[in-house]
Scaffold this active site. Structure first.
Site, short mmCIF file in Angstrom:
data_model
loop_
_atom_site.label_atom_id
_atom_site.label_comp_id
_atom_site.label_asym_id
_atom_site.label_seq_id
_atom_site.Cartn_x
_atom_site.Cartn_y
_atom_site.Cartn_z
N VAL A 158 -18.16 75.87 -184.72
CA VAL A 158 -17.28 76.52 -183.76
C VAL A 158 -17.93 77.53 -182.90
O VAL A 158 -17.67 77.48 -181.54
CB VAL A 158 -16.03 77.41 -184.48
CG1 VAL A 158 -15.13 78.32 -183.64
CG2 VAL A 158 -15.18 76.43 -185.41
N CYS A 159 -18.92 78.20 -183.32
CA CYS A 159 -19.69 79.13 -182.71
C CYS A 159 -20.38 78.42 -181.50
O CYS A 159 -20.69 79.05 -180.41
CB CYS A 159 -20.58 79.99 -183.54
SG CYS A 159 -19.86 80.53 -184.89
#
Ligand code: BEZ
Length: 221
Positions: A52-53
């Protein structure tokens, strides 16, 4: 000392984000020197090399012209060391199609994360939460937003908040729910009717004494 404790020392009236220094992908990062007189978005993420990051950092890099337009500097933070950040940056460029164009604070000893309350022991003792801080040029903390680790943030929404804050500061107006650029705005409740007539001589729509709408003033900043 955490941010909340530090704030009590620094100011009774406002949450002033304290100065700090730490290693980063642009060398030694001295927060106040780096921020200068700009707005700042500081966002923390759980760890390098997480999916996600990776998408978030690519998205932020692509939005750089939008941050620049508003006088906003952006900085990321996680508890990983600089060499890890640098390795991850290669992956971000490869998978997101854009190189990182903003610094990452490498908070390997969690000094900054502790100061800014970015580690929540009930989530994890060691990992920063997915938080965004919006800090104004006077170093005042104007927004704190924390997302679940598994949900990527919507950075267009953060830009919308910056637009709203800049309108408030420049024109003494607030922005309605889900408002977009160009929509009517709301005169701040603290502005008297007399002051409102001087600020908005063309008048507006007083739907209730506490709900006074006027066209959006010229673009913020
Ligand atoms: C991440 O990509 O950072 C992540 C994804 C799922 C759970 C926790 C973290």
């Amino acid at each position: 000392m955490t941010l909340r404790q530090e704030v009590r020392h620094v100011s009774e009236a406002a949450d002033i984000v304290p100065d700090f220094e730490q290693d980063s992908t642009i060398g030694r990062f001295r927060f106040y020197d780096w921020a200068g007189s700009d707005w700042v978005i500081l966002f923390s993420h759980p760890h390098d090399f997480t999916p996600v990051c990776t998408t978030e950092l690519g998205t932020v890099a692509k939005l750089k012209p939008e941050f620049d337009k508003r006088g906003v500097k952006v900085v990321g933070l996680s508890v990983d060391p600089v060499d890890s950040d640098e390795g991850w940056a290669v992956d971000i460029e490869e998978t997101q199609g854009t190189a990182l164009n903003f610094p990452l604070i490498a908070d390997h000893d969690r000094k900054v994360s502790t100061l800014l309350d970015l580690i929540h022991p009930n989530a994890s003792d060691t990992t920063t939460v997915r938080t965004v801080l919006v800090i104004d040029p006077g170093r005042k903390l104007r927004l704190t937003l924390t997302y679940p680790a598994s949900t990527g943030r919507n950075f267009e929404e953060i830009l919308r908040v910056v637009d709203s804050l800049q309108l408030t500061d420049a024109h003494k107006v607030a922005t309605p729910a889900s408002s977009q650029q160009g929509d009517d705005v709301i005169i701040l409740p603290s502005v008297t009717n007399e002051a409102a007539r001087a600020l908005f001589p063309n008048g507006g729509d007083e739907q209730k004494p506490y709900l006074r709408k006027v066209p959006q003033p010229a673009a913020a900043q």
